[in-house]
Design a protein around this motif. Structure first.
Motif, mmCIF file in Angstrom:
data_model
loop_
_atom_site.group_PDB
_atom_site.id
_atom_site.type_symbol
_atom_site.label_atom_id
_atom_site.label_comp_id
_atom_site.label_asym_id
_atom_site.label_seq_id
_atom_site.Cartn_x
_atom_site.Cartn_y
_atom_site.Cartn_z
ATOM 1 N N LEU A 1 0.800 -1.230 0.000
ATOM 2 C CA LEU A 1 0.000 0.000 0.000
ATOM 3 C C LEU A 1 0.831 1.278 0.000
ATOM 4 O O LEU A 1 0.330 2.348 -0.348
ATOM 5 C CB LEU A 1 -0.961 0.010 1.188
ATOM 6 C CG LEU A 1 -2.174 -0.907 1.056
ATOM 7 C CD1 LEU A 1 -3.034 -0.841 2.318
ATOM 8 C CD2 LEU A 1 -3.005 -0.539 -0.154
ATOM 9 N N THR A 2 2.099 1.169 0.376
ATOM 10 C CA THR A 2 2.966 2.356 0.339
ATOM 11 C C THR A 2 3.554 2.574 -1.049
ATOM 12 O O THR A 2 4.240 3.561 -1.283
ATOM 13 C CB THR A 2 4.117 2.240 1.358
ATOM 14 O OG1 THR A 2 5.014 1.200 0.924
ATOM 15 C CG2 THR A 2 3.608 1.973 2.762
ATOM 16 N N GLY A 3 3.322 1.630 -1.969
ATOM 17 C CA GLY A 3 3.876 1.724 -3.316
ATOM 18 C C GLY A 3 5.204 1.022 -3.472
ATOM 19 O O GLY A 3 5.799 1.034 -4.546
ATOM 20 N N LYS A 4 5.685 0.398 -2.408
ATOM 21 C CA LYS A 4 6.959 -0.316 -2.456
ATOM 22 C C LYS A 4 6.791 -1.624 -3.222
ATOM 23 O O LYS A 4 5.894 -2.413 -2.926
ATOM 24 C CB LYS A 4 7.458 -0.601 -1.037
ATOM 25 C CG LYS A 4 8.767 -1.334 -0.998
ATOM 26 C CD LYS A 4 9.199 -1.590 0.435
ATOM 27 C CE LYS A 4 10.455 -2.428 0.463
ATOM 28 N NZ LYS A 4 10.816 -2.790 1.843
ATOM 29 N N GLN A 5 7.668 -1.846 -4.189
ATOM 30 C CA GLN A 5 7.638 -3.101 -4.938
ATOM 31 C C GLN A 5 8.252 -4.196 -4.071
ATOM 32 O O GLN A 5 9.387 -4.060 -3.607
ATOM 33 C CB GLN A 5 8.429 -2.974 -6.237
ATOM 34 C CG GLN A 5 8.405 -4.239 -7.057
ATOM 35 C CD GLN A 5 9.092 -4.051 -8.385
ATOM 36 O OE1 GLN A 5 8.699 -3.203 -9.166
ATOM 37 N NE2 GLN A 5 10.128 -4.827 -8.619
ATOM 38 N N ILE A 6 7.498 -5.275 -3.860
ATOM 39 C CA ILE A 6 7.979 -6.340 -2.987
ATOM 40 C C ILE A 6 8.195 -7.657 -3.718
ATOM 41 O O ILE A 6 8.705 -8.614 -3.133
ATOM 42 C CB ILE A 6 7.013 -6.552 -1.806
ATOM 43 C CG1 ILE A 6 5.616 -6.828 -2.332
ATOM 44 C CG2 ILE A 6 7.016 -5.359 -0.875
ATOM 45 C CD1 ILE A 6 4.677 -7.327 -1.278
ATOM 46 N N PHE A 7 7.823 -7.696 -4.992
ATOM 47 C CA PHE A 7 7.973 -8.925 -5.780
ATOM 48 C C PHE A 7 8.012 -8.541 -7.249
ATOM 49 O O PHE A 7 7.290 -7.648 -7.682
ATOM 50 C CB PHE A 7 6.777 -9.849 -5.511
ATOM 51 C CG PHE A 7 6.711 -11.066 -6.392
ATOM 52 C CD1 PHE A 7 7.385 -12.224 -6.046
ATOM 53 C CD2 PHE A 7 5.978 -11.053 -7.568
ATOM 54 C CE1 PHE A 7 7.317 -13.352 -6.848
ATOM 55 C CE2 PHE A 7 5.906 -12.169 -8.380
ATOM 56 C CZ PHE A 7 6.582 -13.323 -8.021
ATOM 57 N N GLU A 8 8.873 -9.218 -8.012
ATOM 58 C CA GLU A 8 8.881 -9.028 -9.463
ATOM 59 C C GLU A 8 9.291 -10.327 -10.129
ATOM 60 O O GLU A 8 10.167 -11.046 -9.644
ATOM 61 C CB GLU A 8 9.825 -7.914 -9.891
ATOM 62 C CG GLU A 8 9.755 -7.660 -11.389
ATOM 63 C CD GLU A 8 10.569 -6.468 -11.842
ATOM 64 O OE1 GLU A 8 10.258 -5.942 -12.913
ATOM 65 O OE2 GLU A 8 11.503 -6.067 -11.129
ATOM 66 N N LYS A 9 8.639 -10.622 -11.243
ATOM 67 C CA LYS A 9 8.918 -11.851 -11.977
ATOM 68 C C LYS A 9 8.618 -11.624 -13.451
ATOM 69 O O LYS A 9 7.612 -11.004 -13.801
ATOM 70 C CB LYS A 9 8.022 -12.970 -11.427
ATOM 71 C CG LYS A 9 8.168 -14.296 -12.135
ATOM 72 C CD LYS A 9 7.235 -15.337 -11.527
ATOM 73 C CE LYS A 9 7.404 -16.660 -12.251
ATOM 74 N NZ LYS A 9 6.542 -17.696 -11.699
ATOM 75 N N GLN A 10 9.480 -12.122 -14.314
ATOM 76 C CA GLN A 10 9.230 -12.107 -15.751
ATOM 77 C C GLN A 10 8.449 -13.373 -16.087
ATOM 78 O O GLN A 10 8.798 -14.462 -15.621
ATOM 79 C CB GLN A 10 10.549 -12.098 -16.529
ATOM 80 C CG GLN A 10 11.411 -10.873 -16.241
ATOM 81 C CD GLN A 10 10.745 -9.590 -16.678
ATOM 82 O OE1 GLN A 10 10.289 -9.477 -17.805
ATOM 83 N NE2 GLN A 10 10.692 -8.614 -15.790
ATOM 84 N N ILE A 11 7.384 -13.219 -16.861
ATOM 85 C CA ILE A 11 6.594 -14.391 -17.231
ATOM 86 C C ILE A 11 6.449 -14.460 -18.749
ATOM 87 O O ILE A 11 6.375 -13.447 -19.427
ATOM 88 C CB ILE A 11 5.212 -14.400 -16.543
ATOM 89 C CG1 ILE A 11 4.423 -13.137 -16.844
ATOM 90 C CG2 ILE A 11 5.336 -14.581 -15.054
ATOM 91 C CD1 ILE A 11 3.005 -13.159 -16.304
ATOM 92 N N ASN A 12 6.462 -15.688 -19.245
ATOM 93 C CA ASN A 12 6.270 -15.930 -20.673
ATOM 94 C C ASN A 12 4.778 -15.998 -20.964
ATOM 95 O O ASN A 12 4.048 -16.711 -20.280
ATOM 96 C CB ASN A 12 6.944 -17.232 -21.090
ATOM 97 C CG ASN A 12 8.445 -17.147 -20.986
ATOM 98 O OD1 ASN A 12 9.041 -16.166 -21.406
ATOM 99 N ND2 ASN A 12 9.061 -18.158 -20.420
ATOM 100 N N LEU A 13 4.361 -15.270 -21.984
ATOM 101 C CA LEU A 13 2.953 -15.241 -22.370
ATOM 102 C C LEU A 13 2.743 -16.072 -23.625
ATOM 103 O O LEU A 13 3.628 -16.161 -24.484
ATOM 104 C CB LEU A 13 2.505 -13.815 -22.672
ATOM 105 C CG LEU A 13 2.691 -12.773 -21.587
ATOM 106 C CD1 LEU A 13 2.224 -11.417 -22.099
ATOM 107 C CD2 LEU A 13 1.958 -13.160 -20.340
ATOM 108 N N ILE A 14 1.577 -16.644 -23.723
ATOM 109 C CA ILE A 14 1.154 -17.276 -24.953
ATOM 110 C C ILE A 14 -0.053 -16.492 -25.472
ATOM 111 O O ILE A 14 -0.748 -15.835 -24.692
ATOM 112 C CB ILE A 14 0.781 -18.763 -24.749
ATOM 113 C CG1 ILE A 14 -0.359 -18.911 -23.728
ATOM 114 C CG2 ILE A 14 1.993 -19.573 -24.341
ATOM 115 C CD1 ILE A 14 -0.942 -20.306 -23.640
ATOM 116 N N ALA A 15 -0.281 -16.556 -26.758
ATOM 117 C CA ALA A 15 -1.477 -15.924 -27.308
ATOM 118 C C ALA A 15 -2.674 -16.720 -26.820
ATOM 119 O O ALA A 15 -2.706 -17.940 -26.926
ATOM 120 C CB ALA A 15 -1.415 -15.908 -28.826
ATOM 121 N N GLY A 16 -3.629 -16.037 -26.221
ATOM 122 C CA GLY A 16 -4.804 -16.702 -25.673
ATOM 123 C C GLY A 16 -4.815 -16.647 -24.161
ATOM 124 O O GLY A 16 -4.296 -15.718 -23.551
#
Length: 90
Positions: free
Chosen positions: A41-56
Motif C-alpha cells: 500500500l505504500t507503493g513499495k515493490q515487494i515482488f517481481e517476476k518475468q513471465i512468458n505469455l502465450i497468445a490466448g
C-alpha cells in the motif's frame, strides 16, 4: 492504431483473499514476455517476476506465503501496457 496486448475484462487473481498461492488469469493477444510485480500500500515493490505469455488464455501460479497479511496490488506490464488488480493476503 493501438493494439492492446491484454484483455482487461478477463484479468483476475484468485483466490482473493489468499494465504499461500494466487493464480493470475488473463488473456493475451500475442506471445511475449511480461513483467509481474506486487506492490504494497505504500507503493513499495515487494515482488517481481518475468513471465512468458502465450497468445490466448494464460494462468500463472505465484506463491505468496512469504507475504505479510495485508492489501497488495498485482501489476502486469507488457509493451507499454499495464493492468493492475488489488488482492488481500490473510
Amino acid at each position: 492504431m493501438v493494439v492492446y496486448a491484454f484483455n482487461a475484462s478477463v484479468l483476475f487473481l484468485t483466490p482473493n483473499p489468499a494465504n499461500q498461492e494466487v493464480f493470475l488469469n488473463f488473456d493475451s493477444e500475442k506471445t511475449g514476455i511480461a513483467s509481474l510485480s506486487f506492490m504494497d500500500l505504500t507503493g513499495k515493490q515487494i515482488f517481481e517476476k518475468q513471465i512468458n505469455l502465450i497468445a490466448g488464455k494464460n494462468k500463472q501460479a505465484i506463491a505468496i506465503h512469504q507475504l505479510a497479511s495485508g492489501v497488495y496490488f498485482a501489476r502486469l506490464f507488457q509493451d507499454n501496457q499495464m493492468r493492475s488488480m488489488k488482492f488481500i493476503v490473510n
